[in-house]
Scaffold this motif. Structure first.
Motif, PDB file in Angstrom:
ATOM      1  N   VAL A 199      10.658   6.136   9.522  1.00  0.00           N
ATOM      2  CA  VAL A 199       9.093   6.262   8.829  1.00  0.00           C
ATOM      3  C   VAL A 199       9.114   5.524   7.658  1.00  0.00           C
ATOM      4  N   LEU A 200       8.100   4.863   7.485  1.00  0.00           N
ATOM      5  CA  LEU A 200       7.820   3.824   6.395  1.00  0.00           C
ATOM      6  C   LEU A 200       7.093   4.614   5.369  1.00  0.00           C
ATOM      7  N   ARG A 201       7.584   4.917   4.315  1.00  0.00           N
ATOM      8  CA  ARG A 201       6.950   5.891   3.207  1.00  0.00           C
ATOM      9  C   ARG A 201       6.119   4.840   2.378  1.00  0.00           C
ATOM     10  N   ASN A 202       4.935   5.278   1.851  1.00  0.00           N
ATOM     11  CA  ASN A 202       4.227   4.519   1.117  1.00  0.00           C
ATOM     12  C   ASN A 202       3.594   5.314   0.019  1.00  0.00           C
ATOM     13  N   LEU A 203       3.314   4.549  -1.322  1.00  0.00           N
ATOM     14  CA  LEU A 203       2.819   5.086  -2.293  1.00  0.00           C
ATOM     15  C   LEU A 203       1.751   4.125  -3.071  1.00  0.00           C
ATOM     16  N   ARG A 204       0.594   5.045  -3.023  1.00  0.00           N
ATOM     17  CA  ARG A 204      -0.471   4.281  -3.557  1.00  0.00           C
ATOM     18  C   ARG A 204      -1.018   4.996  -4.826  1.00  0.00           C
ATOM     19  N   ILE A 205      -1.274   4.085  -5.747  1.00  0.00           N
ATOM     20  CA  ILE A 205      -1.876   4.611  -7.258  1.00  0.00           C
ATOM     21  C   ILE A 205      -3.323   4.605  -7.017  1.00  0.00           C
ATOM     22  N   PHE A 206      -3.933   5.730  -7.095  1.00  0.00           N
ATOM     23  CA  PHE A 206      -5.376   5.942  -6.990  1.00  0.00           C
ATOM     24  C   PHE A 206      -6.112   5.810  -8.448  1.00  0.00           C
ATOM     25  N   LYS A 207      -5.290   6.355  -9.314  1.00  0.00           N
ATOM     26  CA  LYS A 207      -5.769   6.553 -10.624  1.00  0.00           C
ATOM     27  C   LYS A 207      -4.542   6.611 -11.489  1.00  0.00           C
ATOM     28  N   THR A 208      -4.303   5.945 -12.479  1.00  0.00           N
ATOM     29  CA  THR A 208      -3.333   5.705 -13.325  1.00  0.00           C
ATOM     30  C   THR A 208      -3.320   6.836 -14.691  1.00  0.00           C
ATOM     31  N   PRO A 209      -2.345   7.405 -14.896  1.00  0.00           N
ATOM     32  CA  PRO A 209      -2.279   8.345 -15.944  1.00  0.00           C
ATOM     33  C   PRO A 209      -2.135   7.363 -17.234  1.00  0.00           C
ATOM     34  N   ASN A 210      -1.939   6.345 -17.438  1.00  0.00           N
ATOM     35  CA  ASN A 210      -2.007   5.385 -18.540  1.00  0.00           C
ATOM     36  C   ASN A 210      -2.264   4.187 -18.186  1.00  0.00           C
ATOM     37  N   ILE A 211      -2.745   3.450 -19.213  1.00  0.00           N
ATOM     38  CA  ILE A 211      -3.363   1.793 -19.114  1.00  0.00           C
ATOM     39  C   ILE A 211      -2.178   1.097 -18.137  1.00  0.00           C
ATOM     40  N   ALA A 212      -1.081   1.184 -18.915  1.00  0.00           N
ATOM     41  CA  ALA A 212       0.259   0.385 -18.443  1.00  0.00           C
ATOM     42  C   ALA A 212       0.139   0.110 -16.805  1.00  0.00           C
ATOM     43  N   GLY A 213      -0.422   1.164 -16.097  1.00  0.00           N
ATOM     44  CA  GLY A 213      -0.292   1.218 -14.677  1.00  0.00           C
ATOM     45  C   GLY A 213      -1.454   0.699 -14.016  1.00  0.00           C
ATOM     46  N   ASN A 214      -2.342   0.361 -14.705  1.00  0.00           N
ATOM     47  CA  ASN A 214      -3.611  -0.502 -14.198  1.00  0.00           C
ATOM     48  C   ASN A 214      -3.383  -1.459 -13.231  1.00  0.00           C
ATOM     49  N   GLN A 215      -2.211  -2.601 -13.487  1.00  0.00           N
ATOM     50  CA  GLN A 215      -2.123  -3.580 -12.535  1.00  0.00           C
ATOM     51  C   GLN A 215      -1.578  -3.228 -11.362  1.00  0.00           C
ATOM     52  N   ALA A 216      -1.027  -1.938 -10.994  1.00  0.00           N
ATOM     53  CA  ALA A 216      -0.599  -1.518 -10.043  1.00  0.00           C
ATOM     54  C   ALA A 216      -1.538  -0.876  -8.895  1.00  0.00           C
ATOM     55  N   LEU A 217      -3.064  -0.545  -9.575  1.00  0.00           N
ATOM     56  CA  LEU A 217      -3.958   0.216  -8.707  1.00  0.00           C
ATOM     57  C   LEU A 217      -4.240  -0.378  -7.427  1.00  0.00           C
ATOM     58  N   SER A 218      -4.067  -1.648  -7.298  1.00  0.00           N
ATOM     59  CA  SER A 218      -4.493  -1.981  -5.687  1.00  0.00           C
ATOM     60  C   SER A 218      -3.391  -2.081  -4.788  1.00  0.00           C
ATOM     61  N   ASN A 219      -2.328  -1.881  -5.446  1.00  0.00           N
ATOM     62  CA  ASN A 219      -0.843  -2.244  -4.727  1.00  0.00           C
ATOM     63  C   ASN A 219      -0.461  -1.045  -3.716  1.00  0.00           C
ATOM     64  N   ILE A 220       0.339  -1.097  -2.828  1.00  0.00           N
ATOM     65  CA  ILE A 220       0.794  -0.162  -2.004  1.00  0.00           C
ATOM     66  C   ILE A 220       2.491  -0.512  -2.191  1.00  0.00           C
ATOM     67  N   TYR A 221       3.308   0.579  -2.528  1.00  0.00           N
ATOM     68  CA  TYR A 221       4.671   0.317  -2.660  1.00  0.00           C
ATOM     69  C   TYR A 221       5.282   1.487  -1.651  1.00  0.00           C
ATOM     70  N   ALA A 222       6.499   0.851  -1.169  1.00  0.00           N
ATOM     71  CA  ALA A 222       7.381   1.503  -0.366  1.00  0.00           C
ATOM     72  C   ALA A 222       8.159   2.381  -1.014  1.00  0.00           C
ATOM     73  N   PHE A 223       8.475   3.622  -0.654  1.00  0.00           N
ATOM     74  CA  PHE A 223       9.565   4.567  -1.006  1.00  0.00           C
ATOM     75  C   PHE A 223      10.502   5.185  -0.205  1.00  0.00           C
ATOM     76  N   ASN A 224      11.516   5.543  -0.488  1.00  0.00           N
ATOM     77  CA  ASN A 224      12.364   6.519   0.386  1.00  0.00           C
ATOM     78  C   ASN A 224      12.762   7.537  -0.259  1.00  0.00           C
ATOM     79  N   ILE A 225      13.227   8.572   0.883  1.00  0.00           N
ATOM     80  CA  ILE A 225      13.596   9.837   0.273  1.00  0.00           C
ATOM     81  C   ILE A 225      15.062  10.026   0.871  1.00  0.00           C
ATOM     82  N   SER A 226      15.982  10.258   0.114  1.00  0.00           N
ATOM     83  CA  SER A 226      17.554  10.590   0.484  1.00  0.00           C
ATOM     84  C   SER A 226      17.637  11.692  -0.203  1.00  0.00           C
ATOM     85  N   ALA A 227      19.011  12.081  -0.383  1.00  0.00           N
ATOM     86  CA  ALA A 227      19.406  13.424  -0.696  1.00  0.00           C
ATOM     87  C   ALA A 227      19.402  13.475  -2.230  1.00  0.00           C
ATOM     88  N   GLY A 228      19.252  12.092  -2.691  1.00  0.00           N
ATOM     89  CA  GLY A 228      19.376  12.116  -4.148  1.00  0.00           C
ATOM     90  C   GLY A 228      17.951  12.126  -4.876  1.00  0.00           C
TER      91      GLY A 228
END
Ligand SMILES: Nc1ncnc2c1ncn2[C@@H]1O[C@H](COP(=O)(O)OP(=O)(O)O)[C@@H](O)[C@H]1O
Ligand SMILES: [Mg+2]
Length: 450
Positions: A180-209
């Motif tokens: 499975v390819l996991r994705n994170l999208r930022i629909f609304k940012t909790p602070n201005i700094a994240g604004n540039q991330a709004l249109s992006n999709i980021y991959a993430f993974n989950i491990s035991a850690g």
């Protein structure tokens, strides 16, 4: 308002952190990793912050049930379960219960998992009131409140919950053959700094850690100093290139199978290491052990450099997303302060990546990053035509600064090998065709007397 770490590896680089106070919705359908996400977020900060986890559940749960499933869960996290049926039918009592739990725990960070049942037995207008109340309570407490929501991407836009939250992160996954390819999208940012991330999709993974999000690679204008040349390890080739490859440049070695592309790469890496420039070798087909053994036969002790921390390999042993792979390269490069990178097999990378991969985009962001880090790189790429000088398709060849093309030629004496520099930016390079041979000491270039 202050910024606090998100507690999720890689996410601070994207968002800058979570504002305190703020309310953040972690949304997604079942199984995307929402509980993992919020528990990891509060666990990672639990040394410095007082944390509270409020599962809303129909089951009788104890702290130990979570600790079993989430081994990273910090022991200092307070757990206060709330019955799901009562949260649906009697949301006001649930809100009072939550408020009391927050007050008595003195929490800095709270996770409510999931919030969507709260008042779900009531009409939407009523739900507005409950979620609105929760939002104002959370801001009054002055805490970071993470809530999870069982929502699809399209429901996010209409959901009562996302309407009130300061930040909305959406988790999802695509299935490829085995992974499975996991994705994170930022629909609304909790602070201005994240604004540039709004249109992006980021991959993430989950491990035991826990959860790791893969930020995009940095890249920026590099001002190449064309007078600084990095030797290739092949003396004759350096002579053809005004002394070597310009420091921040990337060179491609293109040739059909067996022409010696991998050996070119190993020779370049070894030269770099001998000159005290740490190196990273990225490979897909050949494992580090295999490459070390091949290099050893040519007299290059890569094992020794790997052991003393000058050399690192990036070799995905299982399918990874292309974003995770870029992150692995970055991790290797930055951990040893690499000056050189060998990337063996642009052509092979698709077989290792899960999901769809845009090879051009991948190579583009990698090269931008390498320039930004002032790293000299050598990519190898396979071409099909054995008896002519060629460049690979897929549009990668104009992303690199230089191309050396390799080919075979049939002679009465047998199969011989020819080499030609097709381009090298900023360099008055030799334009002649040369012969080369693979010897016990690596590549050897000679005049071609046809
Ligand atoms: N010591 C050596 N002497 C002569 N030729 C060699 C030696 N070691 C390897 N080779 C040649 O190099 C080829 C493999 O080179 P390699 O770099 O793996 O090619 P590529 O990466 O282009 O497929 C082998 O097929 C062999 O012909
Ligand atoms: Mg090869």
């Amino acid at each position: 308002m202050t910024l606090r770490p998100t507690g999720i590896a890689g996410l601070d680089e994207i968002l800058g952190g979570f504002s305190k106070p703020s309310t953040i919705l972690i949304a997604g359908t079942a199984g995307v990793g929402k509980t993992m996400f919020v528990l990891d977020s509060i666990s990672s900060v639990a040394e410095d912050e007082s944390t509270l986890y409020i599962p809303i559940t129909t089951r009788q749960v104890r702290r130990a049930d979570f600790a079993d499933t989430f081994p990273f869960m910090h022991e200092s996290i307070a757990v206060h379960p709330i019955d799901r049926i009562s949260a649906e039918r009697d949301p006001l009592s649930a809100l009072i219960d939550i408020g009391n739990a927050v007050a008595s725990s003195g929490a800095d960070r709270v996770a409510i998992d999931p919030i969507t049942p709260l008042g779900s037995a009531f009409p939407e207008q009523e739900q507005h009131r409950f979620i609105g109340t929760l939002d104002s309570m959370a801001h009054e407490w002055g805490v970071i409140t993470l809530v999870t929501g069982e929502l699809t991407a399209s429901e996010i836009h209409t959901s009562v919950v996302s309407h009130f939250m300061d930040g909305v992160l959406y988790l999802s996954y695509e299935e490829s053959e085995k992974h499975v390819l996991r994705n994170l999208r930022i629909f609304k940012t909790p602070n201005i700094a994240g604004n540039q991330a709004l249109s992006n999709i980021y991959a993430f993974n989950i491990s035991a850690g826990g959860v790791r999000v893969f930020p995009y690679l940095k890249g920026g204008a590099a001002h190449p100093d064309l007078s600084v040349r990095v030797p290739t390890g092949i003396r004759e080739l350096d002579g053809m290139l005004e002394g070597g490859i310009p420091e921040t440049y990337s060179m491609m070695i293109a040739g059909s199978p067996g022409t010696g592309k991998t050996i070119f790469g190993l020779q370049f890496a070894n030269e770099s290491l001998e000159n005290d420039r740490p190196a990273v070798i990225v490979s897909f087909n050949e494992s580090p052990d295999q490459l070390i053994a091949e290099a050893m036969r040519l007299g290059w002790d890569l094992q020794g450099y790997a052991e003393n921390g000058m050399l690192r390999f990036v070799y995905p042993s299982e399918q990874v997303s292309s974003d995770e792979h870029l992150w692995q390269i970055r991790d290797a490069v930055e951990s040893i302060g690499a000056g050189s990178v060998v990337f063996d097999g642009i052509t092979d990378m698709k077989t290792v990546f899960c999901g769809s991969v845009n090879v051009r985009e991948y190579i583009y962001s990698l090269i931008r990053y390498l320039k930004y880090r002032k790293i000299t790189s050598l990519f190898t790429s396979e071409i099909e035509n054995v008896f002519s000088f060629g460049i690979p398709d897929a549009g990668t060849s104009f992303l690199v600064d230089g191309i050396v093309s390799l080919r075979y030629i049939k002679k009465e004496s047998g199969l011989r090998k020819l080499l030609m520099i097709l381009k090298m930016r900023g360099t008055d390079h030799d334009r002649r065709i040369k012969e080369y041979a693979i010897t016990n000491h690596g590549i050897n270039i000679m005049e071609w007397a046809d």
